[in-house]
Design an enzyme around this catalytic site. Structure first.
Site, PDB file in Angstrom:
ATOM      1  N   SER A   1       7.297   2.524  11.316  1.00 19.76           N
ATOM      2  CA  SER A   1       6.100   3.113  10.725  1.00 19.76           C
ATOM      3  C   SER A   1       6.528   4.071   9.624  1.00 19.76           C
ATOM      4  O   SER A   1       7.642   4.596   9.626  1.00 19.76           O
ATOM      5  CB  SER A   1       5.267   3.813  11.797  1.00 19.76           C
ATOM      6  N   LYS A   2       5.586   4.288   8.688  1.00 19.51           N
ATOM      7  CA  LYS A   2       5.918   5.166   7.560  1.00 19.51           C
ATOM      8  C   LYS A   2       6.077   6.605   8.031  1.00 19.51           C
ATOM      9  O   LYS A   2       6.638   7.434   7.338  1.00 19.51           O
ATOM     10  CB  LYS A   2       4.834   5.051   6.492  1.00 19.51           C
ATOM     11  N   ARG A   3       5.560   6.895   9.224  1.00 18.80           N
ATOM     12  CA  ARG A   3       5.705   8.264   9.738  1.00 18.80           C
ATOM     13  C   ARG A   3       7.126   8.542  10.199  1.00 18.80           C
ATOM     14  O   ARG A   3       7.598   9.659  10.180  1.00 18.80           O
ATOM     15  CB  ARG A   3       4.724   8.483  10.900  1.00 18.80           C
TER      16      ARG A   3
ATOM     17  N   THR B   1       0.879  -1.164   0.000  1.00 21.46           N
ATOM     18  CA  THR B   1       0.000   0.000   0.000  1.00 21.46           C
ATOM     19  C   THR B   1       0.917   1.215   0.000  1.00 21.46           C
ATOM     20  O   THR B   1       1.569   1.482   1.005  1.00 21.46           O
ATOM     21  CB  THR B   1      -0.885  -0.006   1.264  1.00 21.46           C
TER      22      THR B   1
END
Ligand code: GLU
Length: 319
Positions: free
Chosen positions: A256-258, A16
């Site tokens: 995490s993508k953050r 995603t």
């Protein structure tokens, strides 16, 4: 070597693209790729951008460039297309609509007006990923009630699960079972805004694309029983599953993508593709010491038996 009776693996990497890939996403891509290639199989790149607002096309393009930089080439999918195109879930809604119609013939699919907030506020049991097991609030609404509520809010579509236990043997995590009503609950199959749910899209796509080997993070293990049930309902063969450990940062937190310190833009400044593949191959138990390696070299020696079950902490020098 694969025996003659074993089917040729058809794997996929199904990201995603909601940000730049982090090392955990690369780990998944690499193991899915090496597993398929180690048995002379095929590997597909499917872009899971059901929610185009969160996954705009430029992230998908960047992801393809990152995979290429790593040396991972795909037989089908992404912008290159192939016999099962389109490979972007955002362009496959009519296929999901057909699958939903097929499900309607044998299952109860009902309108659900519950908001996510109201479900979280209710004292319904939660799964480990934070999802709520649906307490059945809108199951059995009368046509009258559906009409009344529909004046105020658009409903999602939810599918009723039967009182069945689904068991399977995961190639990494071992035997896993779930009693569908208690452990999964009735689940959303199309959101109120018309976007199809991941659970339906992933099964429709894996089924139609002939995928027989699913490699993904351990965090999706709990979704697998309902997916197996959907594969069977839709008449698709059930693939093999390999749920791989999650990578943790050196402090022990999930990536995490953050958190941008471990995404590819940062890593590319300091490491070569072979450094990254070598590190991940070592963490996956495939080589005794951290070294440099190409994806092809990993595919030559890749063995699922060596992949550890438990989550893996990254070494401190990676930051
Ligand atoms: N698209 C999902 C993700 O990026 C993975 C889905 C799957 O592999 O089944 O988390």
């Amino acid at each position: 070597m694969a025996s003659l009776s074993e089917p040729c693996p058809v794997g996929r990497f199904a990201p995603t693209p909601s940000g730049r890939m982090h090392l955990g996403n690369v780990f998944c891509a690499l193991l899915a790729w090496a597993s398929a290639r180690s048995r002379k199989g095929k590997i597909i790149l499917r872009i899971e951008d059901l929610d185009l607002e969160r996954s705009p096309r430029h992230y998908a393009d960047q992801l393809e460039a990152d995979l290429e930089w790593l040396g991972l080439s795909f037989d089908e999918g992404g912008s290159a297309g192939g016999p099962h195109q389109p490979y972007y879930q955002s362009e496959r809604f009519s296929i999901y609509g057909d699958c939903l119609q097929r499900l309607e013939q044998t299952s109860e699919i009902y309108p659900c007006f519950c908001s996510r907030a109201s479900l979280h506020a209710a004292s319904a049991p939660h799964l480990s990923d934070g999802r709520v097991i649906y307490p059945g609030t809108c199951r059995g609404l009368s046509p009258e009630e559906v009409r009344e509520r529909g004046k105020l809010r658009k409903p999602a579509s939810r599918i009723r699960v039967p009182a069945e236990t689904v068991s399977f043997t995961d190639g990494v995590q071992g035997v896993f079972s779930a009693f569908l009503p208690a452990d999964c609950g009735d689940f959303v199959i199309r959101r109120a805004d018309g976007v199809y749910a991941y659970q339906l899209a992933v099964v429709a796509d894996d089924g139609l694309m002939g995928v027989n080997q699913v490699v993904r993070g351990r965090d999706l293990l709990e979704s697998t029983p309902i997916q197996i049930w959907l594969f069977q309902k839709l008449g698709f063969p059930v693939p093999e599953f390999y749920h791989i450990p999650l990578l943790l940062d050196p402090a022990g937190n999930r990536l995490s993508k953050r958190d941008q310190s471990l995404d590819l833009s940062a890593l590319q400044q300091r490491f070569s593709p072979e450094d990254i593949v070598g590190l991940l191959a070592f963490l996956a138990g495939q080589i005794p010491r951290r070294g440099r390696m190409t994806p092809e070299e990993l595919a030559e020696i890749f063995r699922w038996e060596k992949v550890p079950k438990g989550d893996i902490r990254l070494p401190a020098d990676i930051l």
